[in-house]
Design an enzyme around this catalytic site. Structure first.
Site, PDB file in Angstrom:
ATOM      1  N   THR A 168       0.829  -1.192   0.000  1.00 28.10           N
ATOM      2  CA  THR A 168       0.000   0.000   0.000  1.00 28.10           C
ATOM      3  C   THR A 168       0.865   1.244   0.000  1.00 28.10           C
ATOM      4  OG1 THR A 168      -1.985   0.948   0.978  1.00 28.10           O
ATOM      5  CG2 THR A 168      -0.283   0.232   2.493  1.00 28.10           C
ATOM      6  N   GLU A 222      -1.728  10.045   9.822  1.00 28.48           N
ATOM      7  CA  GLU A 222      -2.464  11.310   9.934  1.00 28.48           C
ATOM      8  C   GLU A 222      -2.774  11.636  11.389  1.00 28.48           C
ATOM      9  OE1 GLU A 222      -4.676  11.562   5.618  1.00 28.48           O
ATOM     10  OE2 GLU A 222      -5.704  10.546   7.245  1.00 28.48           O
ATOM     11  N   ASN A 265      -9.520  14.109   8.367  1.00 27.83           N
ATOM     12  CA  ASN A 265     -10.371  13.324   7.481  1.00 27.83           C
ATOM     13  C   ASN A 265     -11.810  13.799   7.420  1.00 27.83           C
ATOM     14  OD1 ASN A 265      -8.870  10.892   6.231  1.00 27.83           O
ATOM     15  ND2 ASN A 265      -8.060  11.080   8.325  1.00 27.83           N
ATOM     16  N   THR A 299     -12.680  18.906   1.077  1.00 28.56           N
ATOM     17  CA  THR A 299     -12.810  20.356   0.945  1.00 28.56           C
ATOM     18  C   THR A 299     -11.589  21.102   1.444  1.00 28.56           C
ATOM     19  OG1 THR A 299     -13.962  20.354   3.096  1.00 28.56           O
ATOM     20  CG2 THR A 299     -15.310  20.313   1.100  1.00 28.56           C
TER      21      THR A 299
END
Length: 402
Positions: free
Chosen positions: A189, A275, A397, A402
């Site tokens: 991945t 993250e 997330n 946006t």
């Protein structure tokens, strides 16, 4: 991670192996950061790849896999961030082919020697006018700019470089990767690229790469999600002029150690940069019935949201760890499981031990947390890496589109 024991494999400052060039620039896919680049070899290179098992495999991933599988050779890769070119239908496939053709023309090589890699937002079409205008701006440099051109929510590039000798010839191996979220490999991945000037047959290189991703990239997780675009590609162009590597030889062992080390370091760098993450989490499982069970238990522990949240909160809640072990289908002696965190024993024979909670809690403030588990059910081991689950993961997330 298990460190390379062969002293001939030496970490060095980032540099490309002989005969490799790259560049990374900004063409407007992102607001201001580098978002477009390429990597190429002066000659066709032996090539190997591993790819996401997500059923919605993106057009660039499919195309690169197709090219490598033809004859295990590549000479160039075109890379972009911001737009994944995934779930984009026939137009997305045609755009990937167009990118391939444009780079082949730029490098004056056959299109079958060109791969494509994209990462970013799923469902959007590539802005082909920006890519067409950006290609002439790419220069053959030896900088690390391309390592920035593939980043999404990463806070920094992941880079590794080592050198070693094969039959008296100095060999360089350099890898870089991107990955921060949507990380839960099945086969492989993220995006990872390893280059080397070693001489090796492409089929043998494929075997070595496939074997080595199993306990490196396949043993990390950030959020349990497997992306549509991810792959690891390895290129070897032979510029070191070593005798071609053969199985069951000292050169094979040295090269395999180096490849495992580079892949392992890149994998851990990705896990540490998950993250919103504040801690790298390593789990070591001992005395499993077999390696599959050991790997399965280790990855389940670093992937558990409850364990990840506890580590973020610096809470030595071992009940979450033992519960995760029991939820797997691994063979477990339920009366004889041991658990330790950062070297401090918390559980023996599946029962709580008295421990200094304040000391363990303090140790969990470290940037790396190590969980050791002994299943007492065999002689195999397993290892996996992940990160803690923080408020920032949700923040990133909740507004990714946006």
């Amino acid at each position: 991670m298990q460190l390379v024991t062969n002293t001939q494999v030496t970490p060095v400052a980032f540099q490309w192996p002989a005969g490799f060039y790259s560049d990374g620039i900004h063409i407007g896919l992102r607001k201001s950061k580098k978002d477009f680049g390429y990597l190429f070899s002066k000659v066709p290179a032996a090539a190997a790849g591993t790819y996401t098992t997500n059923q919605f495999q993106a057009a660039p991933t499919k195309l690169t896999k197709m090219m490598i599988n033809q004859n295990h050779q590549l000479q160039g890769l075109l890379l972009n961030t911001a737009v994944a070119n995934s779930c984009t239908g026939r137009q997305g496939w045609d755009n990937a082919l167009q990118e391939q053709t444009w780079l082949a023309n730029k490098l004056a090589v056959d299109p079958s020697l060109i791969g494509v890699a994209s990462t970013g937002l799923i469902g959007a079409q590539l802005p082909m006018d920006l890519i067409k205008n950006g290609l002439p701006q790419l220069s053959p440099t030896t900088s690390d700019a391309v390592t920035y051109a593939v980043l999404t929510t990463d806070t920094h590039p992941k880079k590794v470089c080592v050198q070693f000798e094969l039959s008296g010839h100095l060999v360089t191996m350099t890898g870089f990767a991107k990955g921060s979220g949507m990380i839960h490999p099945k086969m492989c991945t993220m995006l990872g690229f390893v280059t080397t000037d070693a001489q090796i047959d492409g089929d043998l290189l494929q075997t070595m790469l496939s074997d080595n991703v199993d306990d490196t990239f396949n043993q990390i997780t950030v959020d349990g999600d497997t992306s549509t675009n991810d792959m690891v590609v390895t290129l070897a162009n032979g510029y070191a002029d070593n005798p071609s590597i053969q199985p069951h030889t000292p050169d094979y062992t040295i090269f395999n150690d180096a490849l495992h080390d580079v892949l392992g370091q890149l994998a851990q760098q990705i896990a540490a940069d998950g993250e919103g993450a504040s801690k790298l989490v390593e789990c070591n499982v001992l005395q499993a019935a077999n390696m599959t069970d050991g790997q399965k238990v280790a990855k389940a522990i670093v992937g558990s949201n409850l364990v990840k949240a506890a580590i973020f909160g610096e809470d030595p809640n071992w009940g979450r760890i033992i519960s995760t072990i029991g939820a797997t289908d691994a063979a477990v002696d339920i009366d004889h499981v041991d658990i330790a965190m950062n070297g401090m024993a918390l559980v023996a024979d599946s029962l709580a031990l008295p421990f200094d909670e304040a000391a363990v809690k303090h140790s969990l403030q470290a940037p790396k947390v190590i969980i050791d588990v002994n299943l007492h059910h065999g002689s195999a081991h397993g290892q996996a890496w992940g990160c803690d689950l923080t408020y920032n993961y949700v923040k990133i997330n909740a507004s990714y589109h946006t």
